[in-house]
Design a protein around this motif. Structure first.
Motif, PDB file in Angstrom:
ATOM      1  N   ARG A   1      -2.113 -15.909  -7.966  1.00 50.79           N
ATOM      2  CA  ARG A   1      -3.406 -15.259  -8.205  1.00 50.79           C
ATOM      3  C   ARG A   1      -3.544 -14.791  -9.638  1.00 50.79           C
ATOM      4  NH1 ARG A   1      -8.629 -15.017  -6.615  1.00 50.79           N
ATOM      5  NH2 ARG A   1      -9.479 -12.911  -6.577  1.00 50.79           N
TER       6      ARG A   1
ATOM      7  N   ASP B   1      -0.940 -12.895  -2.016  1.00 46.35           N
ATOM      8  CA  ASP B   1      -1.138 -13.499  -3.337  1.00 46.35           C
ATOM      9  C   ASP B   1       0.134 -13.329  -4.167  1.00 46.35           C
ATOM     10  OD1 ASP B   1      -3.734 -14.269  -2.872  1.00 46.35           O
ATOM     11  OD2 ASP B   1      -4.651 -12.611  -3.976  1.00 46.35           O
TER      12      ASP B   1
ATOM     13  N   ARG C   1      -4.724  -9.847  -3.417  1.00 38.09           N
ATOM     14  CA  ARG C   1      -4.869  -9.684  -1.969  1.00 38.09           C
ATOM     15  C   ARG C   1      -3.524  -9.947  -1.291  1.00 38.09           C
ATOM     16  NH1 ARG C   1      -9.372 -11.606  -4.254  1.00 38.09           N
ATOM     17  NH2 ARG C   1     -11.407 -10.819  -3.553  1.00 38.09           N
ATOM     18  N   PRO C   2      -3.386  -9.529  -0.029  1.00 35.04           N
ATOM     19  CA  PRO C   2      -2.114  -9.763   0.663  1.00 35.04           C
ATOM     20  C   PRO C   2      -1.654 -11.221   0.561  1.00 35.04           C
ATOM     21  CG  PRO C   2      -3.459  -8.295   1.966  1.00 35.04           C
ATOM     22  CD  PRO C   2      -4.320  -8.756   0.816  1.00 35.04           C
TER      23      PRO C   2
ATOM     24  N   GLN D   1      -0.504  -3.737  -3.313  1.00 31.69           N
ATOM     25  CA  GLN D   1      -1.702  -4.481  -2.900  1.00 31.69           C
ATOM     26  C   GLN D   1      -1.375  -5.517  -1.831  1.00 31.69           C
ATOM     27  OE1 GLN D   1      -3.846  -2.725  -4.467  1.00 31.69           O
ATOM     28  NE2 GLN D   1      -2.273  -2.040  -5.921  1.00 31.69           N
TER      29      GLN D   1
END
Length: 386
Positions: free
Chosen positions: A165, A116, A113-114, A135
């Motif tokens: 992440r 990460d 996700r943004p 991403q």
């Protein structure tokens, strides 16, 4: 009305170095040892099986989104046999993808996700960083030091943060041929235990580990297996890179997220090709023979390069040979040297700086030795003229 300007998501990314060097090889009539593909055919039983499923068996329509059940069942049995682990559930833990490249991208799209962070050991396959950035993620790079390119786990530990992440590893390693050991996996498990980070293990060269050493897979470490996506490639295993079929083994919950993306990227993979692979996968000799097959090519190529002035770095797995050229061109950067080698010697290689996000130059280039003996001998004869 003028067209609106398009702000690129990857403004600093151009055409892949592999495509660039392959095109240059074609323009110059050079022997292409740059791009990682064999110049020999897949096994005859596989080609015959594909022809049968195309011509007579009527398997021309969409396969199920996760992959043909019979192929996933065969992969499950193979995984248990090769790695001595509990067989993954073919219904929920194995997904067939359009090559390992699609699997890599789909995993990153599914979990990153943004903002990460994704930890990448480099030199690294050039897809990794851009796919993370697409991403909204942040690639965090940890360098591997020549000549062995083994991980410094203290540096890896220092790079882990609460925003990590995913940790992305590749063994056997492209471009260097370094391999991870069970001790490496145990160390990584210790580092990840207090975190929520996932693991993406790119193991497409799993059947190309040399000198009697077995491939050590993340699947063999029970703790890591619970948080890992493990990728394999039929293209690499069966010398059929153009068929673009790979697969991902992951726990059911992780596989479900992968499939959410996979269904909107390719949905399903070529049906007759999957049937052909399911036919031959039970023949264990086709992959059990690969370590010796590729070790012979490695040893021959290293012998042929003796006396050329190249410094040969160790190769424990994969099908690439990294060499230093400082004795031949002490002041030349690796991109210039690779281009000159292609034009003047007629042998195309890849500069190792292409595998670094910042273009770091160790004055190293990469040869692919997944070629017929005649091809390797012809290339070496040209290189000896330097």
């Amino acid at each position: 009305m003028p067209l609106p300007l398009l702000d690129s998501k990857l403004p600093d990314v151009g055409t892949s170095i592999f495509s660039v060097m392959t095109q240059l090889a074609q323009e110059c009539g050079a022997i292409n040892l740059a791009q990682g593909f064999p110049d020999y055919d897949p096994p005859l039983p596989l080609r015959e099986a594909l022809a049968r499923h195309i011509l007579t068996d009527g398997h021309q329509q969409y396969a199920p989104m996760p992959g043909l059940p019979r192929l996933r069942e065969a992969i499950s049995q193979k995984t248990a046999r090769v790695y001595g682990v509990p067989a993954p559930d073919p219904a929920t833990e194995i997904t067939i993808t359009s090559g390992a490249t699609e699997a890599l991208y789909a995993v990153l799209a599914a979990v990153v996700r943004p903002h990460d962070e994704v930890l990448i050991l480099e030199p690294a396959y050039d897809l990794y960083g851009p796919a993370v950035r697409l991403q909204g993620g942040v690639p965090v790079y940890v360098s591997l030091a020549p000549p062995t390119f083994q991980p410094d786990w203290n540096r890896v530990a220092a790079a882990l943060t609460p925003r990590t992440r995913l940790v992305l590893l590749n063994t056997p390693h492209n471009p260097t041929g370094a391999v991870l050991t069970p001790a490496d996996w145990a160390t990584l498990a210790d580092l990840l235990r207090p975190t929520r980070a996932l693991l993406l293990s790119d193991e497409v060269y799993e059947h190309m580990v040399f000198d009697g050493a077995p491939h050590a897979s993340a699947l063999q470490h029970p703790e890591l297996r619970e948080r890992a996506f493990v990728l394999s490639s039929f293209g690499k295993t069966y010398h059929a890179t153009g068929w673009k079929v790979g697969y991902c083994v992951a726990p059911a919950a992780l596989s479900a997220e992968l499939r959410r993306v996979h269904q909107f990227v390719t949905f399903s993979v070529s049906t007759p090709t999957q049937h052909a692979l399911a036919d031959v996968l039970p023949d264990t000799s086709l992959y059990d023979s690969l370590p010796a097959f590729y070790q012979q090519k490695r040893d021959l190529f290293r012998e042929l390069l003796t006396g050329t002035g190249f410094e040969l770095l160790p190769v424990a797995g994969g099908y690439f040979q990294v060499v230093g050229y400082r004795a031949l061109a002490p002041q030349e950067d690796d991109v210039s040297f690779a281009r000159r080698l292609t034009r003047e010697a007629g042998v195309a290689v890849v500069p190792l700086s292409a595998f670094y996000h910042n273009g770091h130059d160790h004055q190293l280039v990469r040869f692919c030795f997944a070629k017929q003996e005649a091809t390797l001998r012809a290339a070496a004869a040209r290189l000896r003229q330097l």
